[in-house]
Design a protein around this motif. Structure first.
Motif, PDB file in Angstrom:
ATOM      1  N   GLN A   1      36.431  38.829  47.489  1.00  0.00           N
ATOM      2  CA  GLN A   1      35.627  37.683  47.953  1.00  0.00           C
ATOM      3  C   GLN A   1      35.581  36.596  46.883  1.00  0.00           C
ATOM      4  N   TYR A   2      35.138  36.969  45.681  1.00  0.00           N
ATOM      5  CA  TYR A   2      35.170  35.999  44.595  1.00  0.00           C
ATOM      6  C   TYR A   2      35.226  36.669  43.226  1.00  0.00           C
ATOM      7  N   GLU A   3      35.250  38.002  43.200  1.00  0.00           N
ATOM      8  CA  GLU A   3      35.282  38.722  41.933  1.00  0.00           C
ATOM      9  C   GLU A   3      36.688  39.292  41.724  1.00  0.00           C
ATOM     10  N   THR A   4      37.035  39.436  40.462  1.00  0.00           N
ATOM     11  CA  THR A   4      38.289  40.120  40.145  1.00  0.00           C
ATOM     12  C   THR A   4      38.066  41.617  40.112  1.00  0.00           C
ATOM     13  N   VAL A   5      39.106  42.375  40.400  1.00  0.00           N
ATOM     14  CA  VAL A   5      39.023  43.831  40.470  1.00  0.00           C
ATOM     15  C   VAL A   5      39.888  44.409  39.366  1.00  0.00           C
TER      16      VAL A   5
ATOM     17  N   ASP B   1      49.220  32.489  49.735  1.00  0.00           N
ATOM     18  CA  ASP B   1      48.707  33.340  50.810  1.00  0.00           C
ATOM     19  C   ASP B   1      47.413  34.027  50.406  1.00  0.00           C
ATOM     20  N   ARG B   2      47.324  34.415  49.121  1.00  0.00           N
ATOM     21  CA  ARG B   2      46.076  35.048  48.674  1.00  0.00           C
ATOM     22  C   ARG B   2      44.895  34.076  48.817  1.00  0.00           C
ATOM     23  N   ALA B   3      45.164  32.801  48.493  1.00  0.00           N
ATOM     24  CA  ALA B   3      44.105  31.796  48.624  1.00  0.00           C
ATOM     25  C   ALA B   3      43.652  31.670  50.081  1.00  0.00           C
ATOM     26  N   ILE B   4      44.620  31.768  51.010  1.00  0.00           N
ATOM     27  CA  ILE B   4      44.266  31.658  52.434  1.00  0.00           C
ATOM     28  C   ILE B   4      43.391  32.841  52.862  1.00  0.00           C
ATOM     29  N   VAL B   5      43.782  34.052  52.485  1.00  0.00           N
ATOM     30  CA  VAL B   5      43.020  35.246  52.860  1.00  0.00           C
ATOM     31  C   VAL B   5      41.619  35.199  52.255  1.00  0.00           C
ATOM     32  N   GLU B   6      41.552  34.865  50.950  1.00  0.00           N
ATOM     33  CA  GLU B   6      40.244  34.865  50.303  1.00  0.00           C
ATOM     34  C   GLU B   6      39.362  33.739  50.825  1.00  0.00           C
ATOM     35  N   LYS B   7      39.974  32.643  51.315  1.00  0.00           N
ATOM     36  CA  LYS B   7      39.192  31.576  51.948  1.00  0.00           C
ATOM     37  C   LYS B   7      38.536  32.073  53.231  1.00  0.00           C
TER      38      LYS B   7
ATOM     39  N   ASN C   1      44.047  36.165  62.039  1.00  0.00           N
ATOM     40  CA  ASN C   1      44.891  35.483  61.062  1.00  0.00           C
ATOM     41  C   ASN C   1      45.212  36.346  59.851  1.00  0.00           C
ATOM     42  N   LEU C   2      44.521  37.472  59.703  1.00  0.00           N
ATOM     43  CA  LEU C   2      44.668  38.251  58.481  1.00  0.00           C
ATOM     44  C   LEU C   2      45.837  39.229  58.532  1.00  0.00           C
ATOM     45  N   GLU C   3      46.190  39.749  59.691  1.00  0.00           N
ATOM     46  CA  GLU C   3      47.192  40.812  59.789  1.00  0.00           C
ATOM     47  C   GLU C   3      48.536  40.426  59.175  1.00  0.00           C
ATOM     48  N   PRO C   4      49.075  39.235  59.440  1.00  0.00           N
ATOM     49  CA  PRO C   4      50.399  38.909  58.851  1.00  0.00           C
ATOM     50  C   PRO C   4      50.379  38.919  57.332  1.00  0.00           C
ATOM     51  N   TYR C   5      49.284  38.452  56.754  1.00  0.00           N
ATOM     52  CA  TYR C   5      49.230  38.369  55.286  1.00  0.00           C
ATOM     53  C   TYR C   5      49.071  39.745  54.653  1.00  0.00           C
TER      54      TYR C   5
ATOM     55  N   PHE D   1      26.182  40.943  48.915  1.00  0.00           N
ATOM     56  CA  PHE D   1      27.283  41.865  49.158  1.00  0.00           C
ATOM     57  C   PHE D   1      28.561  41.329  48.515  1.00  0.00           C
ATOM     58  N   GLU D   2      29.500  42.233  48.354  1.00  0.00           N
ATOM     59  CA  GLU D   2      30.840  41.905  47.887  1.00  0.00           C
ATOM     60  C   GLU D   2      31.822  42.482  48.900  1.00  0.00           C
ATOM     61  N   SER D   3      32.902  41.754  49.146  1.00  0.00           N
ATOM     62  CA  SER D   3      33.866  42.220  50.145  1.00  0.00           C
ATOM     63  C   SER D   3      35.260  42.322  49.519  1.00  0.00           C
ATOM     64  N   PHE D   4      35.980  43.325  50.001  1.00  0.00           N
ATOM     65  CA  PHE D   4      37.329  43.587  49.486  1.00  0.00           C
ATOM     66  C   PHE D   4      38.238  43.932  50.661  1.00  0.00           C
ATOM     67  N   LEU D   5      39.451  43.350  50.607  1.00  0.00           N
ATOM     68  CA  LEU D   5      40.486  43.659  51.595  1.00  0.00           C
ATOM     69  C   LEU D   5      41.631  44.377  50.882  1.00  0.00           C
ATOM     70  N   VAL D   6      42.038  45.521  51.389  1.00  0.00           N
ATOM     71  CA  VAL D   6      43.170  46.271  50.846  1.00  0.00           C
ATOM     72  C   VAL D   6      44.267  46.239  51.906  1.00  0.00           C
TER      73      VAL D   6
END
Length: 598
Positions: free
Chosen positions: A134-138, A100-106, A82-86, A120-125
């Motif tokens: 994941q839940y932190e601002t960058v 869409d950001r809310a969907i990805v971060e969910k 589900n992540l590739e289109p976004y 851990f913290e996770s980040f998608l680029v």
């Protein structure tokens, strides 16, 4: 007498004992003390090495569990369709971008909740230039760092693998002071061969520290090196993230190249090294040799003092034991020497030289042994001659009752007018006496023994007025074999008197069956009858003798005599075995060596 005592006392035995004890105690005890110290060092180092390996294996297993969980999180994101289109979508509408950001971060939060025990913290680029957290601002600076990861050449060459980075500052805003290590995965669609983003999982370095800090001792140092020689984690918290010294890097490099855990005994440290292939990291644990041997050196002083004490006690004990051993021998040798030199009396002016007491006693002992062996030989020879004489006498005697019964049976033949049986009976008796009494040799052939047996059975048929059938099954090659005279007759006699004579005639014929065959290098002869058999008590009593039927015997030879005779002549492997059961007859097996007549 005093001069003799002085000469002998000053002799070699006491001095040799003292000298031997001293040299055999001081040097060995000193060597034992030194060797004990060295052995204790080696044992301690080996034990600590084994303990380090066990600790390293346990830490490695716990590390592998953590890294496996990290890998599982990365794979869950990588396999999420589900992540590739976004991550490829370009936005012009800020509102749609926010949705869409809310969907990805969910989706990212769902994975985080599944592994909430792991810090851990996770980040998608995404390839659209957006960064999802994941839940932190960058912050801007951290965003630039994340975007820089997409340009790493290692990711391009290993699109299907996870790249592990060493420890660095967190990507989360306001968390830059926190040390993390990263698992970076290029998001790649294998069907379209398109890259659509980058996933970064940042795990707090404390997760590694918690794994090993309770497992290592106060004298141990533990750390993990990445491929660039930096500390991913370190038991000294101030060194985390810093470059390792060249000496340490050389020592670790020297220890590599073996499978599993390798151990290096350095000048000041005991170093255990293990590689983690999946991450390219190296686990290292170092223990101070000085601290390890501190107790051993204290132990060495105790061993030295104990050695000195043992030497002193041993010398005192050697003197006391030497006197206890030597003085009786000296007195004994004094008597022997005095007797030899004076011819039974002691002359005070006899000049005795220094003697070897043990040599004298050895000579006397050897002479005594020779006399004792000669005496035993004479006793054994006399006993064998006595046994042979008794056996010859036993063979030579014929029981008068047997002759009386046989002659009485012949007289009865006259009374019942069966004179045609008189001559065969007398001939059988004469032949039996000729073959057993008149012949002096101890052994006869199987053929001759069987002929003697047939004469005996014929006489018993006349005596019992009953037909006894003898069936023989003998290999032709065994006819000339030699066996002791009167070997089979006592067995057949036992079969007649204890089996066939008591069997009622209406139960059938009286049959004795004789088998003879080769068995390896021996001969086995079985004599079976179809008589009344024996019970368990009778089976156990046959070796006790045949005194209960002495008045019926042809000779004084019973089954017990036959068994003892075979074992005496041929050994314990040979003799008789009896198998019987009530109403089923009796079988006697004779085992003798095969000896063909020359």
């Amino acid at each position: 007498m005093n001069r003799i005592m002085k000469a002998v006392t000053a002799g070699s035995l006491f001095k040799r004992l003292i000298t031997s004890y001293i040299w055999l105690i001081i040097i060995p005890v000193s060597l034992i003390g030194w060797m004990s110290f060295k052995a204790s060092e080696e044992v301690l180092m080996a034990k600590i090495s084994d303990s380090n390996k066990q600790t390293m294996n346990q830490i490695d297993r716990n590390m592998s569990t953590l890294l496996d969980q990290v890998t599982a999180v990365v794979n869950m994101i990588n396999l999420n369709p589900n992540l590739e289109p976004y991550l490829l979508k370009r936005y012009t509408d800020p509102y749609q971008e926010l949705i869409d950001r809310a969907i990805v971060e969910k989706n990212m939060l769902q994975v985080s909740l599944a592994f909430d025990w792991m810090q851990f913290e996770s980040f998608l680029v995404g390839n659209n230039g957006l960064i999802y957290s994941q839940y932190e601002t960058v912050g801007e600076e951290n965003s630039a760092r994340l975007l820089q990861l997409q340009k790493e050449h290692k990711l391009g060459t290993a699109a299907d693998q996870i790249m592990w980075t060493g420890v660095q500052a967190s990507f989360a805003k306001n968390q830059e002071q926190m040390n993390v290590f990263n698992a970076v995965k290029l998001l790649y669609n294998p069907y379209t061969h398109n890259e659509f983003g980058l996933f970064v999982l940042s795990v707090k370095e404390d997760s590694l520290f918690r794994i090993y800090h309770d497992s290592i001792g106060a004298d141990a140092t533990f750390f993990i090196l990445d491929q660039d020689g930096r500390y991913v984690t370190h038991s000294n918290r101030q060194l985390v993230g810093k470059k390792a010294d060249a000496e340490i890097l050389n020592e670790v490099a020297f220890s590599k190249g073996t499978n599993g855990i390798s151990t290096l005994y350095g000048k000041n440290t005991l170093t255990s090294v293990k590689d983690i292939e999946s991450t390219g990291w190296t686990l290292v644990m170092q223990v101070s040799v000085h601290s390890l041997l501190k107790e051993v050196h204290g132990l060495s002083r105790n061993i030295f003092l104990m050695t000195l004490t043992l030497v002193a006690v041993s010398i005192a004990a050697a003197i006391w034991i030497s006197r206890r051993i030597a003085m009786p021998l000296i007195r004994l040798n004094q008597r022997i020497q005095a007797y030899r030199l004076t011819g039974g009396g002691i002359r005070e002016n006899q000049d005795l030289h220094e003697v070897n007491e043990l040599a004298i006693l050895t000579t006397e002992y050897e002479q005594m042994i020779k006399k004792l062996e000669h005496t035993i030989y004479e006793l054994v020879r006399n006993q064998e001659e006595k046994r042979a004489a008794e056996w010859n006498a036993l063979q030579a005697q014929i029981n008068p009752h047997f002759l009386y019964n046989t002659l009485n049976s012949i007289k009865c033949l006259v009374w019942v007018n069966k004179t045609e049986y008189i001559e065969p009976t007398i001939n059988a008796l004469v032949k039996l006496l000729q073959m057993t009494v008149q012949r002096s040799e101890d052994e006869i052939t199987l053929r001759e023994e069987l002929a003697c047996l047939k004469y005996y059975i014929y006489i018993q048929e006349i005596r019992l007025s009953r037909k006894i059938i003898l069936r023989t099954y003998i290999d032709e090659e065994l006819w000339p074999c030699r066996l002791p005279k009167l070997l089979l007759q006592p067995i057949v006699e036992n079969a007649i008197f204890h089996g066939l004579e008591r069997k009622p005639e209406e139960e059938g014929e009286a049959v004795i069956t004789l088998y003879a065959a080769s068995y390896l290098d021996d001969i086995r002869i079985e004599i079976s009858d179809n008589g009344i058999g024996m019970n368990t008590d009778q089976m156990s009593d046959w070796k006790a003798g045949d005194a209960s039927r002495e008045n019926h015997q042809f000779s004084g030879i019973g089954m017990k005599n036959v068994h003892e005779r075979l074992q005496m002549n041929y050994g314990g492997h040979y003799g008789l075995t009896v198998h019987s059961a009530p109403r089923q007859g009796t079988t006697v097996t004779i085992t003798i060596p095969k000896r063909i007549a020359g």
